[in-house]
Every structure is written in C-alpha cells, then in structure tokens.
Scaffold this active site. Structure first.
Site, PDB file in Angstrom:
ATOM      1  CE  LYS A   1      78.691  63.357   7.452  1.00 37.55           C
ATOM      2  NZ  LYS A   1      78.630  62.053   8.156  1.00 37.55           N
TER       3      LYS A   1
ATOM      4  CD  GLU B   1      94.233  68.512  11.389  1.00 40.43           C
ATOM      5  OE1 GLU B   1      95.134  67.659  11.311  1.00 40.43           O
ATOM      6  OE2 GLU B   1      94.459  69.714  11.588  1.00 40.43           O
TER       7      GLU B   1
HETATM    8  P1  NDP Z   1      86.052  59.345   5.761  1.00 37.51           P
HETATM    9  O1  NDP Z   1      86.853  60.304   4.971  1.00 37.51           O
HETATM   10  O2  NDP Z   1      85.419  58.205   5.074  1.00 37.51           O
HETATM   11  O3  NDP Z   1      84.864  60.087   6.519  1.00 37.51           O
HETATM   12  C1  NDP Z   1      85.074  61.185   7.393  1.00 37.51           C
HETATM   13  C2  NDP Z   1      83.787  61.991   7.456  1.00 37.51           C
HETATM   14  O4  NDP Z   1      83.542  62.569   6.181  1.00 37.51           O
HETATM   15  C3  NDP Z   1      82.564  61.154   7.797  1.00 37.51           C
HETATM   16  O5  NDP Z   1      81.692  61.909   8.588  1.00 37.51           O
HETATM   17  C4  NDP Z   1      82.001  60.891   6.425  1.00 37.51           C
HETATM   18  O6  NDP Z   1      80.644  60.590   6.459  1.00 37.51           O
HETATM   19  C5  NDP Z   1      82.252  62.220   5.753  1.00 37.51           C
HETATM   20  N1  NDP Z   1      82.206  62.186   4.294  1.00 37.51           N
HETATM   21  C6  NDP Z   1      82.410  61.141   3.464  1.00 37.51           C
HETATM   22  N2  NDP Z   1      82.244  61.519   2.172  1.00 37.51           N
HETATM   23  C7  NDP Z   1      81.939  62.841   2.197  1.00 37.51           C
HETATM   24  C8  NDP Z   1      81.641  63.814   1.181  1.00 37.51           C
HETATM   25  N3  NDP Z   1      81.638  63.512  -0.112  1.00 37.51           N
HETATM   26  N4  NDP Z   1      81.369  65.077   1.565  1.00 37.51           N
HETATM   27  C9  NDP Z   1      81.370  65.408   2.863  1.00 37.51           C
HETATM   28  N5  NDP Z   1      81.623  64.532   3.870  1.00 37.51           N
HETATM   29  C10 NDP Z   1      81.918  63.268   3.542  1.00 37.51           C
HETATM   30  O7  NDP Z   1      86.989  58.873   6.952  1.00 37.51           O
HETATM   31  P2  NDP Z   1      86.662  57.774   8.035  1.00 37.51           P
HETATM   32  O8  NDP Z   1      85.402  58.125   8.742  1.00 37.51           O
HETATM   33  O9  NDP Z   1      86.803  56.455   7.381  1.00 37.51           O
HETATM   34  O10 NDP Z   1      87.837  58.020   9.085  1.00 37.51           O
HETATM   35  C11 NDP Z   1      89.064  57.436   8.974  1.00 37.51           C
HETATM   36  C12 NDP Z   1      90.048  58.395   8.353  1.00 37.51           C
HETATM   37  O11 NDP Z   1      90.151  59.564   9.143  1.00 37.51           O
HETATM   38  C13 NDP Z   1      91.439  57.822   8.286  1.00 37.51           C
HETATM   39  O12 NDP Z   1      92.027  58.119   7.052  1.00 37.51           O
HETATM   40  C14 NDP Z   1      92.169  58.550   9.405  1.00 37.51           C
HETATM   41  O13 NDP Z   1      93.542  58.644   9.250  1.00 37.51           O
HETATM   42  C15 NDP Z   1      91.516  59.892   9.346  1.00 37.51           C
HETATM   43  N6  NDP Z   1      91.719  60.595  10.609  1.00 37.51           N
HETATM   44  C16 NDP Z   1      92.557  61.674  10.643  1.00 37.51           C
HETATM   45  C17 NDP Z   1      92.808  62.324  11.826  1.00 37.51           C
HETATM   46  C18 NDP Z   1      93.685  63.528  11.885  1.00 37.51           C
HETATM   47  O14 NDP Z   1      93.549  64.289  12.840  1.00 37.51           O
HETATM   48  N7  NDP Z   1      94.606  63.744  10.952  1.00 37.51           N
HETATM   49  C19 NDP Z   1      92.210  61.860  13.083  1.00 37.51           C
HETATM   50  C20 NDP Z   1      91.347  60.740  12.921  1.00 37.51           C
HETATM   51  C21 NDP Z   1      91.116  60.135  11.715  1.00 37.51           C
HETATM   52  P3  NDP Z   1      80.138  59.075   6.561  1.00 37.51           P
HETATM   53  O15 NDP Z   1      81.079  58.320   7.394  1.00 37.51           O
HETATM   54  O16 NDP Z   1      78.848  59.280   7.209  1.00 37.51           O
HETATM   55  O17 NDP Z   1      80.026  58.592   5.163  1.00 37.51           O
END
Ligand code: NDP
Length: 490
Positions: free
Chosen positions: A181, A256
């Site tokens: 997803k 991550e």
């Molecule tokens: P989010 O945590 O908001 O979302 C990440 C994914 O999780 C999306 O696909 C989101 O869906 C999904 N998601 C959200 N809520 C749920 C839930 N309750 N259950 C299951 N899945 C869920 O992060 P962002 O998309 O805003 O990404 C930015 C973040 O990612 C930053 O904190 C960044 O640091 C981190 N990141 C970390 C990396 C690493 O390798 N350490 C690399 C890149 C980014 P949807 O968006 O569709 O709501």
C-alpha cells in the site's frame, strides 16, 4: 504504458490484485503539488479490497516460494530492464505526483527503483546459512531460511517508487508474495509498475497493490491475520499505531521512521566541500528525505564564515517549476504539509529565532499556473535553543537550523539530545576525531565528509524513535525469511 483515463479528464487508478487491474467504486482526489489542482483519482480501498489482495497473495505463495532464487531473480532483472526502458515516463509521473524536480526523479528515484530490483536479484543468489559442529555430542547443527508468507508493505510519499521497490524487491526475491500500500498522495508510479509485471514474467498474485489511505487500507493490512510480516516506512506516530494494531498477531515488524539529523562541522573541515554538501543534505527533494540534515552544529571559530557562505549557497538553491531542469527544488507534497512546515518557521520566530533566508525573506518567481502550488524556498534559521520545537521535531521540509558549539564532548551530547537517531554527518580532516565522534553518535548511519553514499549491502535504519530493525542486503534477507535451527545427531 498508461494513458490518461477520461474520467473528468483525470487519471483514474485501479488496484492490482491477482495479476489484474480491479476498479474500485470509491476514490480519493490526488493533487499536482506544483499547481494545487486535482489531476488523479486514487482508489479508496478498504478491508474488502485488502482481503481480495491477501487471498491472491496466499494462493500465489506456494508456487513462487518453491522457485529457485535464480528463477525469481530473472523476473526481477526483467522488471528492472522494463523500468529503465520507461525511465522518462516514470520520472515525469513521479515529478508530477510528488512535486519533486524532474531532474531528481530522473537521476535518483527511478534509477534507484530499477537498481533495487537488480540489487536484490543478485544479492539473493549469494547468501549462505550457518552451520556449527558439536563433535563432543555427536551432533551437527545448521540453519535453514524460508520465506515468511504474505508480506504487507506500507510506504510513504517522499520517495514513492524508490521506497516501495526497496521493500518489494527483497520480499519477492526471497520467495514471499506481497500486498503493498503506497501513500495515497503518490500512487501513480506504483500503478505504472503494475502495468509492467506481466511482461516481466511475474506470476499473478505475487505482487498485489492496493491503493488507499493508511487508516483504511493500511490498517486492514496491518490487522489482517494472514499477513505475518509488515515492513513500514513512514512517521514515528504511524509506527506506534501499526505496532499496537499488529501486536495481537505477533507480526514481524520492520519500522523505518523519521529523523532529526545533525551535521557536525569542525573548524578543520574542508569548508567549500562541506557547504556544498550540507546545502544538498538540507534541501534536496524539498527537504523531504528522512536523511536530510535539519540541525547544523558549527564550531564557534568558523561559525560566522560558515553561516554567511551557507546562507548564500542556500539562496542559490533554486526553487521552481518541477519540469524546469534548472530547478533544484520543486513543490512540497501538499497544502497541509506546506502549512505545517511554514508553521515551524513561525514557531522559531516566536521563540526568538532569526530567519536568514527563505520563508518570509526571499520571494519566489513562479509562472501564473503555478501560483497555487506548494512551493517554499530553502530556509535557514539561527538563534534557537536545543530544546525549541524546531530543534527537536522532524520538520520534513526545506528548513534547517544552524547553531554554534565549543567542544567535541559538548556537541556529541547536544547532537544526541533528541528522540530520533537516524543519521548524522561529521565534517573534519582529523581522522581520529572522525572515528571517535562517529562512534559516539546515536544514529544508525553516520557519514563523514560526505552524505548519502550508500552500499546497499550494509544495514540501513535508525536507533531510538527512528526505527526498529535494519534493511539492506543481509538484513533484508533475514527480515523477509524465517530461520530454523536443525540439529542432527550422527
Ligand atoms: P506516514 O506515517 O503518514 O505514512 C506512511 C504510510 O503509512 C502511508 O502509506 C500512509 O498512508 C500509511 N499509514 C498511515 N496511517 C496508517 C495506519 N494507521 N495503518 C497503516 N498504515 C498507515 O508518513 P508520511 O507518508 O507522511 O512520510 C513521511 C515520514 O516518513 C517522515 O516521518 C519520514 O521521516 C519518514 N521516512 C522514513 C524513512 C526511513 O527510511 N527511515 C524514509 C522516508 C521517509 P496514507 O499516506 O495513505 O495515509
């Protein structure tokens, strides 16, 4: 390759389940960040769609997992070839969907997505398992590894195809089948990749992609009893929810997460190289990379010189239309995110911080049709305390804080004084110091005199609130397989 569907002239995506595109009756609007206009409609999948995808993945598992690594590798290599053959279309789509520059998508996102498949196709051929002798007991022990089953993969919006393929590739190379997803804000390139799977020779059901929001589609995947493993990249807040919701099933989790990455710059650093790299590490991809620098500690004797040159370099980092190849940065992902990032700048000012360039200081010249895009120039802030929210919380935008320090011991303590521990950079020509500081920093990755150079064989991941587990060659192999110890008495 995909064409624009004629649904109110918007591109309309479909889920990919069991080797087929399956329309969804509910959709979410997806915006072009560079114009603020809706241009795409993404399935708003829920339990029902996830259920169908898990069923398809379960059915495909026995055959896929019984193939040899070499047979699976062949499919991964072919998929990499196809992505490369369509690189320009993928790059254009990623840039339009995410707001990043076409140059970044062309040179980083899409080449790396193809490379992820190639790397794990090759890597999976070279693993060995352990063996130990216990002659005094008349025994020999050895371990075997097997794929886990249906892997649930959840990825964020900042590096859409890059991070999705970083999960799909090791999962399927090791014999799992997957339900993925992507973020609903950046789903287009994942959907385009599905169009290539059949030609690559991927059997139906091995890769299933369900589009939709986290709380609906994502949560249905996390809470599904037949998905024993979740690989998640995203924010620390979402990771907490995933951990809670998967706990009743004791799932294998790889998390991550976010970062608040320091750069530590000693007075003996090669300043020219350091400034050029630190501008890149702070602002690349609009600062929307988990590894971006957001706290810059500079030894006091060079602080004024560094600050002046760094601000000048940040002002030369051009924010503009993503399709313009002279733009260094494009637009941020969404209006809400832009407001959040701007909010941090206001917060810093309210706390006495000084904004040297960027938000509120520099104006952007944008064409008429991009006036409602989510653009923000590189912003440099000083005069903030270590406890201020700008120095503690992940901003995930083109904003960085610069502060002075006096001693090695002090800067290590301050750099470690956040809840995150993803990455850090250290700048010095003193080899002893570089080793000492790197060892003392609480970070999963430390770059000295460079940034973002990655050997995919080595572990990637964070400490503290930046994550649980590591990914990369051997680590991904271990995560996506279950190990069994067998003892033979002879
Ligand atoms: P989010 O945590 O908001 O979302 C990440 C994914 O999780 C999306 O696909 C989101 O869906 C999904 N998601 C959200 N809520 C749920 C839930 N309750 N259950 C299951 N899945 C869920 O992060 P962002 O998309 O805003 O990404 C930015 C973040 O990612 C930053 O904190 C960044 O640091 C981190 N990141 C970390 C990396 C690493 O390798 N350490 C690399 C890149 C980014 P949807 O968006 O569709 O709501």
């Amino acid at each position: 390759m995909p064409k624009m569907a004629d649904n109110r002239t918007h591109l309309v995506l479909e889920n990919y389940i069991g080797g087929m595109f399956v329309p969804c009756s509910r959709h979410i609007d997806s915006y072009d960040p560079s114009t603020g206009e809706v241009y795409c409609r993404v399935p708003d999948s829920d339990k029902e769609e996830v259920e169908a995808a898990v069923k398809a993945a379960k059915e495909a598992f026995p055959e896929w997992s019984s193939k040899s690594p070499a047979e699976r590798a062949k499919v991964l290599h072919k998929l990499a070839d196809l992505i490369e053959a369509h690189l320009e279309e993928f790059a254009l789509a990623e840039s339009k969907d995410q707001g990043k520059t076409i140059t970044f998508a062309r040179t980083v996102d899409i080449p790396r997505s193809a490379h992820n498949f190639r790397f794990f196709a090759s890597s999976v051929l070279h693993h060995t398992t352990d063996c130990s002798q216990m002659d005094h007991m008349g025994c020999v022990n050895y371990t075997v590894r097997s794929p886990v089953g249906v892997a649930g993969l959840i990825s964020p919006w900042n590096l859409p195809l890059y991070l999705l393929t970083w999960k799909i590739a090791p999962a399927i190379a090791t014999g799992n089948t997957v339900v993925a997803k992507p973020s609903e804000m950046t789903s287009v390139t994942a959907w385009m990749m599905c169009k290539l799977l059949e030609e690559a020779g991927m059997p139906p059901g091995v890769v299933n992609i369900v589009f939709g929001t986290g709380p609906r589609a994502g949560d249905a995947l996390v809470s599904h009893p037949d998905v024993p493993l979740i690989s998640f990249t995203g924010s620390t807040g979402t990771a907490r929810v995933i951990t809670e919701h998967s706990a009743p099933y004791c799932k294998k989790l790889s998390l991550e997460l976010g970062g608040k990455n320091p750069a530590i710059i000693f007075q003996d650093a090669n300043l020219e190289e350091c400034i050029a790299t630190t501008v890149r590490s702070s602002f690349s991809n609009q600062g929307e990379i988990c590894l971006c620098t957001s706290r810059i500690f500079v030894e006091r004797s060079i602080y004024p010189e560094f600050l002046q040159k760094f601000v000048e370099a940040a002002q030369r980092w051009r924010t503009g239309v993503p399709t313009d190849t002279s733009s260094d940065n494009g637009a941020l992902i969404s209006k809400e995110h832009l407001e959040k990032v701007r909010g941090y700048v206001k917060l810093a000012q309210a706390e006495g911080g000084k904004v040297h360039c960027g938000e509120g200081v520099d104006t952007l010249e944008l064409p008429e049709r991009n006036q409602n895009g989510y653009f923000m120039p590189p912003t440099v802030i000083t005069d903030v305390t270590d406890t201020s929210r700008c120095m503690q919380e992940e901003i995930f935008g083109p904003v960085t804080c610069v502060v002075p320090f006096d001693s090695e011991e002090e800067v290590i303590r301050r750099a470690n004084g956040v809840k995150y521990g993803l990455s850090a950079t250290v700048w010095s020509r003193d080899v002893g110091r570089v080793h000492r500081v790197a060892r003392s920093l609480q970070a999963g990755l430390v770059w000295t005199n460079c940034w973002l150079i990655r050997d995919l064989n080595l572990p990637f991941g964070g400490m503290k609130s930046s994550g649980v587990g590591r990914e990369g060659g051997q680590d991904s192999y271990h995560f996506f397989t279950e190990v069994k110890t067998i003892t033979i008495k002879h």
